[in-house]
Design an enzyme around this catalytic site. Structure first.
Site, PDB file in Angstrom:
ATOM      1  N   LYS A 248      19.699  -0.781 118.977  1.00 27.44           N
ATOM      2  CA  LYS A 248      20.293  -0.719 120.327  1.00 27.44           C
ATOM      3  C   LYS A 248      19.273  -0.235 121.356  1.00 27.44           C
ATOM      4  O   LYS A 248      19.118  -0.829 122.421  1.00 27.44           O
ATOM      5  CB  LYS A 248      21.527   0.214 120.323  1.00 27.44           C
ATOM      6  CG  LYS A 248      22.611  -0.221 119.345  1.00 27.44           C
ATOM      7  CD  LYS A 248      23.822   0.690 119.403  1.00 27.44           C
ATOM      8  CE  LYS A 248      23.562   2.124 118.964  1.00 27.44           C
ATOM      9  NZ  LYS A 248      23.175   2.262 117.544  1.00 27.44           N
TER      10      LYS A 248
ATOM     11  N   ARG B 186      31.984   5.049 121.218  1.00 23.42           N
ATOM     12  CA  ARG B 186      31.826   5.149 119.763  1.00 23.42           C
ATOM     13  C   ARG B 186      33.157   5.395 119.068  1.00 23.42           C
ATOM     14  O   ARG B 186      33.183   5.503 117.833  1.00 23.42           O
ATOM     15  CB  ARG B 186      30.902   6.326 119.458  1.00 23.42           C
ATOM     16  CG  ARG B 186      29.584   5.938 118.789  1.00 23.42           C
ATOM     17  CD  ARG B 186      28.749   7.158 118.792  1.00 23.42           C
ATOM     18  NE  ARG B 186      27.671   7.206 117.885  1.00 23.42           N
ATOM     19  CZ  ARG B 186      26.390   7.125 118.263  1.00 23.42           C
ATOM     20  NH1 ARG B 186      26.082   6.870 119.500  1.00 23.42           N
ATOM     21  NH2 ARG B 186      25.443   7.313 117.378  1.00 23.42           N
TER      22      ARG B 186
ATOM     23  N   ARG C  97      11.791   5.466 111.597  1.00 21.21           N
ATOM     24  CA  ARG C  97      11.752   5.543 113.078  1.00 21.21           C
ATOM     25  C   ARG C  97      10.907   6.723 113.573  1.00 21.21           C
ATOM     26  O   ARG C  97      11.002   7.833 113.076  1.00 21.21           O
ATOM     27  CB  ARG C  97      13.168   5.690 113.636  1.00 21.21           C
ATOM     28  CG  ARG C  97      13.177   5.938 115.139  1.00 21.21           C
ATOM     29  CD  ARG C  97      14.497   5.638 115.776  1.00 21.21           C
ATOM     30  NE  ARG C  97      15.606   6.419 115.252  1.00 21.21           N
ATOM     31  CZ  ARG C  97      16.877   6.203 115.562  1.00 21.21           C
ATOM     32  NH1 ARG C  97      17.196   5.232 116.393  1.00 21.21           N
ATOM     33  NH2 ARG C  97      17.826   6.953 115.041  1.00 21.21           N
TER      34      ARG C  97
ATOM     35  N   ARG D 224      13.108  12.075 114.681  1.00 18.40           N
ATOM     36  CA  ARG D 224      14.346  12.764 115.056  1.00 18.40           C
ATOM     37  C   ARG D 224      14.839  13.641 113.917  1.00 18.40           C
ATOM     38  O   ARG D 224      14.748  13.265 112.755  1.00 18.40           O
ATOM     39  CB  ARG D 224      15.412  11.725 115.427  1.00 18.40           C
ATOM     40  CG  ARG D 224      15.368  11.355 116.875  1.00 18.40           C
ATOM     41  CD  ARG D 224      16.256  10.204 117.211  1.00 18.40           C
ATOM     42  NE  ARG D 224      17.636  10.323 116.716  1.00 18.40           N
ATOM     43  CZ  ARG D 224      18.596   9.473 117.037  1.00 18.40           C
ATOM     44  NH1 ARG D 224      18.346   8.457 117.846  1.00 18.40           N
ATOM     45  NH2 ARG D 224      19.810   9.630 116.555  1.00 18.40           N
TER      46      ARG D 224
HETATM   47  P1  ADP Z   1      19.425   2.425 117.451  1.00 22.91           P
HETATM   48  O1  ADP Z   1      19.174   2.732 118.911  1.00 22.91           O
HETATM   49  O2  ADP Z   1      20.473   1.371 117.274  1.00 22.91           O
HETATM   50  O3  ADP Z   1      19.689   3.642 116.631  1.00 22.91           O
HETATM   51  P2  ADP Z   1      16.551   1.799 117.420  1.00 22.91           P
HETATM   52  O4  ADP Z   1      16.378   0.821 118.525  1.00 22.91           O
HETATM   53  O5  ADP Z   1      16.111   3.202 117.659  1.00 22.91           O
HETATM   54  O6  ADP Z   1      18.096   1.779 116.877  1.00 22.91           O
HETATM   55  O7  ADP Z   1      15.822   1.196 116.145  1.00 22.91           O
HETATM   56  C1  ADP Z   1      15.808   1.914 114.900  1.00 22.91           C
HETATM   57  C2  ADP Z   1      14.460   1.708 114.214  1.00 22.91           C
HETATM   58  O8  ADP Z   1      14.379   0.351 113.787  1.00 22.91           O
HETATM   59  C3  ADP Z   1      13.255   1.945 115.119  1.00 22.91           C
HETATM   60  O9  ADP Z   1      12.227   2.531 114.336  1.00 22.91           O
HETATM   61  C4  ADP Z   1      12.849   0.547 115.572  1.00 22.91           C
HETATM   62  O10 ADP Z   1      11.457   0.456 115.805  1.00 22.91           O
HETATM   63  C5  ADP Z   1      13.269  -0.320 114.382  1.00 22.91           C
HETATM   64  N1  ADP Z   1      13.758  -1.649 114.777  1.00 22.91           N
HETATM   65  C6  ADP Z   1      14.558  -1.970 115.828  1.00 22.91           C
HETATM   66  N2  ADP Z   1      14.837  -3.296 115.835  1.00 22.91           N
HETATM   67  C7  ADP Z   1      14.215  -3.810 114.737  1.00 22.91           C
HETATM   68  C8  ADP Z   1      14.116  -5.122 114.181  1.00 22.91           C
HETATM   69  N3  ADP Z   1      14.745  -6.175 114.749  1.00 22.91           N
HETATM   70  N4  ADP Z   1      13.380  -5.302 113.064  1.00 22.91           N
HETATM   71  C9  ADP Z   1      12.758  -4.240 112.472  1.00 22.91           C
HETATM   72  N5  ADP Z   1      12.804  -2.981 112.942  1.00 22.91           N
HETATM   73  C10 ADP Z   1      13.521  -2.757 114.065  1.00 22.91           C
HETATM   74  P1  AMP Z   2      22.296   8.225 118.729  1.00 20.33           P
HETATM   75  O1  AMP Z   2      21.062   8.638 119.452  1.00 20.33           O
HETATM   76  O2  AMP Z   2      23.086   7.181 119.449  1.00 20.33           O
HETATM   77  O3  AMP Z   2      22.020   7.866 117.280  1.00 20.33           O
HETATM   78  O4  AMP Z   2      23.226   9.527 118.700  1.00 20.33           O
HETATM   79  C1  AMP Z   2      22.822  10.738 118.088  1.00 20.33           C
HETATM   80  C2  AMP Z   2      24.016  11.657 117.910  1.00 20.33           C
HETATM   81  O5  AMP Z   2      24.565  12.017 119.195  1.00 20.33           O
HETATM   82  C3  AMP Z   2      25.199  11.078 117.146  1.00 20.33           C
HETATM   83  O6  AMP Z   2      25.038  11.179 115.745  1.00 20.33           O
HETATM   84  C4  AMP Z   2      26.355  11.933 117.666  1.00 20.33           C
HETATM   85  O7  AMP Z   2      26.373  13.219 117.071  1.00 20.33           O
HETATM   86  C5  AMP Z   2      25.981  12.114 119.132  1.00 20.33           C
HETATM   87  N1  AMP Z   2      26.542  11.034 119.987  1.00 20.33           N
HETATM   88  C6  AMP Z   2      25.850  10.083 120.675  1.00 20.33           C
HETATM   89  N2  AMP Z   2      26.677   9.276 121.354  1.00 20.33           N
HETATM   90  C7  AMP Z   2      27.929   9.725 121.076  1.00 20.33           C
HETATM   91  C8  AMP Z   2      29.228   9.290 121.458  1.00 20.33           C
HETATM   92  N3  AMP Z   2      29.410   8.216 122.257  1.00 20.33           N
HETATM   93  N4  AMP Z   2      30.288   9.981 120.979  1.00 20.33           N
HETATM   94  C9  AMP Z   2      30.130  11.047 120.189  1.00 20.33           C
HETATM   95  N5  AMP Z   2      28.949  11.501 119.780  1.00 20.33           N
HETATM   96  C10 AMP Z   2      27.844  10.850 120.218  1.00 20.33           C
END
Ligand code: ADP
Ligand code: AMP
Length: 246
Positions: A31, A106, A155, A188
């Protein structure tokens, strides 16, 4: 990368009213990665509730103090807290042409709240302004479970510019350092195997019902998120074009 993926986007896209776009998908679906392409193409802000919460935790605000332990466990922060936070963010002038919600809603309660909020914001606006708060287009990124695990454990991100990397899939040119500004990359705290399992469980139980919520309202677009980053972006922009958002 962004320029290529959005090459087909209307050149006026940075002035037009785009409206709300929601990126829906489990942790690690991509995302944040795809949101950056949308920001580049449309010039509207990415609103990542995870990023805003992490910033509050780092600054030890009242919200951050309440959210910290919940986030470290991999659970969801209570709906009321997150909705108040999003309400404040949507009032900012940079949301006037639209915005990209990353990680929100969410839960079904959050989605219902958002619908009500957008309806309130729409009231009293002229035709242009109304579109900015129209019912959202929801892009669901579908990714296989094992791929999610690999993406989350690999990541890394830049604490200065926010660029996202992956040690397996998108490594930086120099290991551990941001290509853009040379800042050491960070992992993270919740990207550990134990917490990842809890976050994916929370997704299955509380967030997955949103697929039906938005599907039944005909707002859902499914994108195959298993593909390489650029292919996902191309499919996403193609889908947005079909619903006249590009
Ligand atoms: P989210 O925001 O949904 O948690 P991220 O955008 O942070 O996901 O992506 C999670 C991890 O996967 C990051 O390390 C990113 O570089 C990698 N990633 C994202 N899209 C792809 C893809 N299409 N193929 C391989 N790795 C990806
Ligand atoms: P994310 O960066 O989207 O993976 O979110 C990290 C953490 O933040 C999640 O595991 C939740 O604990 C909290 N969080 C983020 N967005 C929400 C949401 N819309 N509702 C509740 N908790 C959230």
């Amino acid at each position: 990368m962004g320029a290529q993926a959005s090459a087909t986007v209307n050149p006026n896209a940075k002035e037009r009213v785009v409206g709300p776009i929601i990126l829906l998908g489990p942790p690690g679906a991509g995302k944040g990665t795809q949101a950056k392409f949308l920001v580049d193409a449309f010039g509207i802000p990415q609103i990542s509730t995870g990023d805003i919460l992490r910033d509050n935790v780092a600054r030890k605000t009242e919200l951050g103090v309440k959210a910290k332990a919940v986030m470290e466990r991999g659970d969801l922060v209570p709906d009321e807290l997150v909705c108040d936070m999003v309400a404040d963010r949507l009032q900012q002038p940079d949301c006037a042409r639209g915005f990209i919600l990353d990680g929100f809603p969410r839960t079904v309660r959050q989605a219902e709240w958002l619908d009500g909020q957008l309806e309130k914001m729409r009231a009293g606006k002229d035709a242009q302004g109304q579109r900015a708060y129209a019912p959202p287009v929801v892009i669901r990124l579908v990714v296989e479970y094992n791929q999610l695990l690999q993406r989350l454990t690999g990541r890394r991100s830049c604490p200065t510019c926010g660029l996202i990397y992956n040690v397996y899939y998108q490594p930086p040119k120099v290991p551990g350092v941001c290509d853009c500004d040379g800042t050491p990359l960070v992992q993270r705290r919740d990207d550990t195997e134990e917490v990842i399992a809890e976050r994916l469980k929370a997704y299955e139980q509380l967030t997955l019902p949103l697929v039906d919520y938005y599907g039944s309202r005909r707002r859902l677009i499914e994108v195959d998120g298993n593909q390489p980053v650029e292919a996902v972006a191309a499919q996403m922009f193609g889908a947005l074009e079909n619903v006249n958002r590009v």
